[in-house]
Design a protein around this motif. Structure first.
Motif, PDB file in Angstrom:
ATOM      1  N   GLU A  33       4.168   9.933  -7.824  1.00 22.97           N
ATOM      2  CA  GLU A  33       5.177  10.320  -8.823  1.00 22.97           C
ATOM      3  C   GLU A  33       4.580  10.350 -10.222  1.00 22.97           C
ATOM      4  N   LEU A  34       3.716   9.392 -10.542  1.00 21.00           N
ATOM      5  CA  LEU A  34       3.106   9.360 -11.861  1.00 21.00           C
ATOM      6  C   LEU A  34       2.193  10.559 -12.110  1.00 21.00           C
ATOM      7  N   SER A  35       1.548  11.005 -11.042  1.00 21.46           N
ATOM      8  CA  SER A  35       0.628  12.143 -11.222  1.00 21.46           C
ATOM      9  C   SER A  35       1.365  13.419 -11.612  1.00 21.46           C
ATOM     10  N   LYS A  36       2.698  13.493 -11.429  1.00 24.85           N
ATOM     11  CA  LYS A  36       3.478  14.692 -11.748  1.00 24.85           C
ATOM     12  C   LYS A  36       4.110  14.636 -13.143  1.00 24.85           C
ATOM     13  N   TYR A  53       0.028  13.156 -18.294  1.00 22.46           N
ATOM     14  CA  TYR A  53      -1.082  14.111 -18.186  1.00 22.46           C
ATOM     15  C   TYR A  53      -1.661  14.413 -19.564  1.00 22.46           C
ATOM     16  N   ASN A  54      -0.784  14.700 -20.563  1.00 18.37           N
ATOM     17  CA  ASN A  54      -1.258  15.025 -21.915  1.00 18.37           C
ATOM     18  C   ASN A  54      -1.966  13.831 -22.557  1.00 18.37           C
ATOM     19  N   TYR A  55      -1.403  12.635 -22.323  1.00 24.42           N
ATOM     20  CA  TYR A  55      -2.005  11.435 -22.923  1.00 24.42           C
ATOM     21  C   TYR A  55      -3.417  11.197 -22.360  1.00 24.42           C
ATOM     22  N   SER A 110       0.825  -1.207   0.000  1.00 31.21           N
ATOM     23  CA  SER A 110       0.000   0.000   0.000  1.00 31.21           C
ATOM     24  C   SER A 110       0.863   1.263   0.000  1.00 31.21           C
ATOM     25  N   GLU A 111       1.918   1.263   0.816  1.00 30.20           N
ATOM     26  CA  GLU A 111       2.816   2.426   0.859  1.00 30.20           C
ATOM     27  C   GLU A 111       3.515   2.640  -0.482  1.00 30.20           C
ATOM     28  N   LEU A 112       3.966   1.528  -1.099  1.00 31.65           N
ATOM     29  CA  LEU A 112       4.631   1.646  -2.394  1.00 31.65           C
ATOM     30  C   LEU A 112       3.690   2.204  -3.459  1.00 31.65           C
ATOM     31  N   ASN A 113       2.468   1.738  -3.449  1.00 30.70           N
ATOM     32  CA  ASN A 113       1.491   2.219  -4.435  1.00 30.70           C
ATOM     33  C   ASN A 113       1.249   3.721  -4.282  1.00 30.70           C
ATOM     34  N   LYS A 114       1.185   4.187  -3.033  1.00 31.83           N
ATOM     35  CA  LYS A 114       0.981   5.620  -2.817  1.00 31.83           C
ATOM     36  C   LYS A 114       2.124   6.434  -3.414  1.00 31.83           C
ATOM     37  N   VAL A 115       3.379   5.981  -3.161  1.00 32.04           N
ATOM     38  CA  VAL A 115       4.541   6.711  -3.667  1.00 32.04           C
ATOM     39  C   VAL A 115       4.569   6.705  -5.191  1.00 32.04           C
ATOM     40  N   ILE A 116       4.320   5.526  -5.772  1.00 32.05           N
ATOM     41  CA  ILE A 116       4.383   5.391  -7.230  1.00 32.05           C
ATOM     42  C   ILE A 116       3.323   6.259  -7.906  1.00 32.05           C
ATOM     43  N   TYR A 117       2.107   6.220  -7.396  1.00 32.32           N
ATOM     44  CA  TYR A 117       1.041   6.986  -8.034  1.00 32.32           C
ATOM     45  C   TYR A 117       1.217   8.483  -7.825  1.00 32.32           C
TER      46      TYR A 117
END
Length: 367
Positions: free
Chosen positions: A332-335, A340-342, A323-330
């Motif tokens: 980072e992806l949101s930035k 974002y453009n895709y 759960s902690e890893l998923n929070k960090v990964i998502y």
């Protein structure tokens, strides 16, 4: 081999017992023997009780064997589920439901054997009850026929009284005309004069009536006596037909009721004996100190409990880490601008497709 059999009867872990001390092995042999012989007594008691119901040896033995195995399994379960605790009150609380069950089993086992032990006394009580039922049955059946029989007997008495009355009248007329002939009464003239003839004719007419009345009433009396005989025969037939029911009044419930009419003290002591037998494995476990076998079983259970606890903790840690890893990964992806453009492009295409589909559906409705 016998030792292993009694170990199995006690519900103990034989692999653990084999590595335990002699005293522990002997203790569980005693517990298993008590469980086994209690089941044997249950088999004997239930077979006798069922024999009084079915009156067939094979049926009684078959169902008695099933009952004995059921009691064996229950006792084995009761003994095997009692675990030694560090607190005596916890042990007593744990054993309380099992003691209650043992009391119920002791009652069920002891009652048929009580009936067998006191069979002669029970038969005497049943004989007295059967005699009372026989008399009551005869009186009850007689009450059904008595009114009709009494009415017929009264009618016969009336017919006989009519004959007696007519016979008395005839005898009186006989005395009258004889006295007239002898000159002792009436005109007091000796000889057979006109008055004598008149009285003689009256007597003769009454005598003929008497003879005819006897014939008629005899026929009526015979008919009524025949009816009475038929009613008496019918009454006796009902008594004979109902007597086998009374003779068969010796089933299980009748014997239990007869046993309850005997003095309670002997039955109570027999019940106490079976209660002691049934509860002895439980109390032996409660009274006995915690032994080598108990410590080994506790160690095995604690090891399993520790292993299961470790696995549960590991699963929780894996879930939390993921759960902690998923929070960090998502995060980072949101930035990322390319992502974002895709996603923006795809959202635009979906909105365009929805608008086109709506336009086409409206166009069909208008046209």
């Amino acid at each position: 081999m016998l030792k292993n059999f009694f170990w199995m009867c006690s519900g103990a872990d034989t692999d653990v017992l084999k590595t335990s001390s002699k005293s522990e092995q002997i203790k569980f042999v005693g517990i298993g023997g008590t469980v086994f012989f209690t089941a044997v007594m249950a088999f004997i008691a239930s077979s006798y009780a069922l024999y009084t119901v079915f009156d067939n040896y094979y049926t009684a033995v078959f169902f008695g064997l099933i009952w004995g195995l059921l009691i064996f399994n229950l006792d084995r379960f009761i003994v095997s589920t009692i675990k030694k605790q560090d607190n005596k009150w916890k042990e007593i609380w744990q054993a309380t439901p099992r003691i209650i069950l043992a009391i119920i089993i002791a009652i069920v086992i002891s009652k048929p054997l009580e009936m067998k032990i006191f069979e002669k006394e029970i038969n005497q009580v049943l004989l007295t009850q059967k005699n009372e039922l026989t008399l009551a049955n005869k009186n009850q059946i007689a009450n059904q026929f008595s009114p009709e029989i009494t009415a017929l007997q009264n009618e016969i008495s009336q017919l006989k009284q009519e004959i007696d009355a007519k016979e008395t009248e005839s005898n009186a007329l006989y005395d009258t005309y004889i006295s007239e002939a002898e000159g002792t009464a009436g005109t007091k003239l000796l000889g057979k004069g006109p008055v004598y003839k008149e009285k003689r004719e009256k007597h003769d007419a009454t005598l003929l009536e008497l003879q005819q009345l006897k014939i008629d009433n005899k026929i009526k009396i015979n008919e009524k006596e025949t009816q009475i005989a038929a009613l008496v025969k019918q009454q006796n037939n009902q008594v004979v037909k109902s007597q086998p029911i009374i003779d068969g009044f010796d089933g299980l419930m009748a014997r239990i009721n007869a046993l309850n009419e005997l003095p309670w003290l002997p039955s109570f002591f027999i019940f106490l004996l079976f209660l002691a037998i049934e509860t002895s494995p439980i109390f032996s476990k409660l009274i006995a100190p915690k032994g080598e076998y108990d410590y080994k079983i506790q160690d095995i259970e604690n090891a399993v409990k520790t292993w299961v606890t470790q696995k549960e903790n590991q699963r929780k840690n894996v879930v939390n880490t993921d759960s902690e890893l998923n929070k960090v990964i998502y995060n980072e992806l949101s930035k990322e601008e390319a992502l974002y453009n895709y996603k923006k492009q795809k959202a635009r295409e979906i909105l365009q497709m929805q608008a086109d589909a709506f336009y086409k559906s409206q166009q069909k409705i208008i046209s």
